[in-house]
Design an enzyme around this catalytic site. Sequence first.
Site, PDB file in Angstrom:
ATOM      1  N   ASN A  61      -9.541  -0.667  -1.584  1.00 25.72           N
ATOM      2  CA  ASN A  61      -8.922  -0.885  -0.565  1.00 25.72           C
ATOM      3  C   ASN A  61      -9.596  -0.782   0.667  1.00 25.72           C
ATOM      4  OD1 ASN A  61      -6.698  -0.555  -2.216  1.00 25.72           O
ATOM      5  ND2 ASN A  61      -5.663   1.320  -1.083  1.00 25.72           N
ATOM      6  N   ASP A 105       0.831  -1.135   0.036  1.00 24.21           N
ATOM      7  CA  ASP A 105       0.065  -0.214  -0.111  1.00 24.21           C
ATOM      8  C   ASP A 105       0.736   1.329  -0.049  1.00 24.21           C
ATOM      9  OD1 ASP A 105      -2.237   1.414   0.238  1.00 24.21           O
ATOM     10  OD2 ASP A 105      -2.863   0.942   2.120  1.00 24.21           O
ATOM     11  N   HIS A 106       0.202   2.384  -0.057  1.00 23.16           N
ATOM     12  CA  HIS A 106       0.913   3.731  -0.149  1.00 23.16           C
ATOM     13  C   HIS A 106       2.502   3.878   0.385  1.00 23.16           C
ATOM     14  CE1 HIS A 106      -2.819   6.271  -0.357  1.00 23.16           C
ATOM     15  NE2 HIS A 106      -3.227   5.312   0.172  1.00 23.16           N
ATOM     16  N   HIS A 129      -9.701   4.334  -3.149  1.00 19.03           N
ATOM     17  CA  HIS A 129      -8.953   4.271  -1.765  1.00 19.03           C
ATOM     18  C   HIS A 129      -9.812   5.123  -0.657  1.00 19.03           C
ATOM     19  CE1 HIS A 129      -4.483   4.054  -2.567  1.00 19.03           C
ATOM     20  NE2 HIS A 129      -5.123   3.336  -3.430  1.00 19.03           N
ATOM     21  N   GLU A 187      -3.822   8.502   7.066  1.00 18.91           N
ATOM     22  CA  GLU A 187      -3.855   6.859   6.740  1.00 18.91           C
ATOM     23  C   GLU A 187      -2.266   7.014   7.160  1.00 18.91           C
ATOM     24  OE1 GLU A 187      -5.230   4.176   3.881  1.00 18.91           O
ATOM     25  OE2 GLU A 187      -3.157   3.749   3.575  1.00 18.91           O
ATOM     26  N   HIS A 228      -9.562   9.045   3.691  1.00 20.18           N
ATOM     27  CA  HIS A 228      -9.188   7.928   4.301  1.00 20.18           C
ATOM     28  C   HIS A 228      -9.639   7.859   5.880  1.00 20.18           C
ATOM     29  CE1 HIS A 228      -5.351   7.912   1.534  1.00 20.18           C
ATOM     30  NE2 HIS A 228      -6.067   6.699   1.343  1.00 20.18           N
TER      31      HIS A 228
HETATM   32 ZN   LIG Z   1      -4.630   6.629  -1.160  1.00 21.32          ZN
END
Ligand SMILES: [Zn+2]
Length: 353
Positions: free
Chosen positions: A271, A95-96, A249, A169, A212
């Site tokens: 996600n 992820d990120h 997201h 996040e 997020h």
């Molecule tokens: Zn994102």
Amino acid sequence: MPVADYGQYCEMLDRARKGRFAYPAINVTSLTTANAVLKGLADSKSDGIIQVSTGGGAFASGAAVKDMALGAISIAEHVHRAAARYPIYVALHTDHCQADKLDTFVLPLVEETERRRAAGQPNLFNSHMFDGSALPLRENLEIAAKLLERFGKSDLMLEIEVGVVGGEEDGVRASAAAKLYTTPEDTLEVARRLRAVSGARYLLAATFGNVHGVYKPGQVKLKPSILKDCQEAVVAALGESARFHLVFHGGSGSELRDIHEALDYGVVKMNIDTDMQYVFTRAIVDHCFKNYDGVLRVDGEVGNKKAYDPRSYMATAEKAMATRVVRATTELRSAGTTMMQASATTIDARQPA
Ligand SMILES: [Zn+2]
């Protein structure tokens, strides 16, 4: 099944876009949460994606080590072994990862895959995200194109993000003035730049008001039509083959109709982190409240070993999370779509009547 290979992963994503469904991409930070995802996917006959964030990797490596790449490798190795026991395909993703963390997260993982391939072994991960959404688009795409060139040589897919997803996040918080809606011009630029890298595939997280973390219903103003505009612009300019495989997201707390609209416009991966964190913890809280004098040694008593054995509440939490995964596959319409089933049907068809 073992973790999907590159061809199977490509097929998964193509099937999803064609069939207007998306795979849940669920963040895990431990063996228990990874097992929960595998069980949930198997129960719903859906393929899916397990992903590890920088913070998740650091956590999995142990509080004293805090090596995000090491923890991600540990989780991935477990999934490679455990997934073989479940009748679905799963892909592994990270992820990120912001630009300043590439050297300590994504690149060591890419090196690990390159090392394994040189030794004739399968990839460690299927895809990695580079999050350059906080950078100017040109800079974001410059880094992305360079990564994609390297990824293409090892059958790795790249996920990028354009526009900024609101909220927070892994301790990274978007500024209030951030650009929460991607424009067709931006995504056209993405396609022009990344399609120039031949033989490599990418996924695009375009923002359409998503945030997020979790918000009360009604507070998130999603505009899925932005995704439609982006797809139409890119197909008009560059042809059908340029149509994006999109990622959603920051979808926790979204209205189901907005999610479904996004699937109609080519979202193939969604996600899910926050909602899974909550159901996992909720099950443990429930256990502790119900077994108050078992998990604690109250008033000189000795408690109940069965209640405070971490396996008891971790197993309950694993089950609760697996159930939430099943719900995610239903909402994302991936339930019942596993490619395992398709191949099983093919095999059945060959059996004499
Ligand atoms: Zn994102």
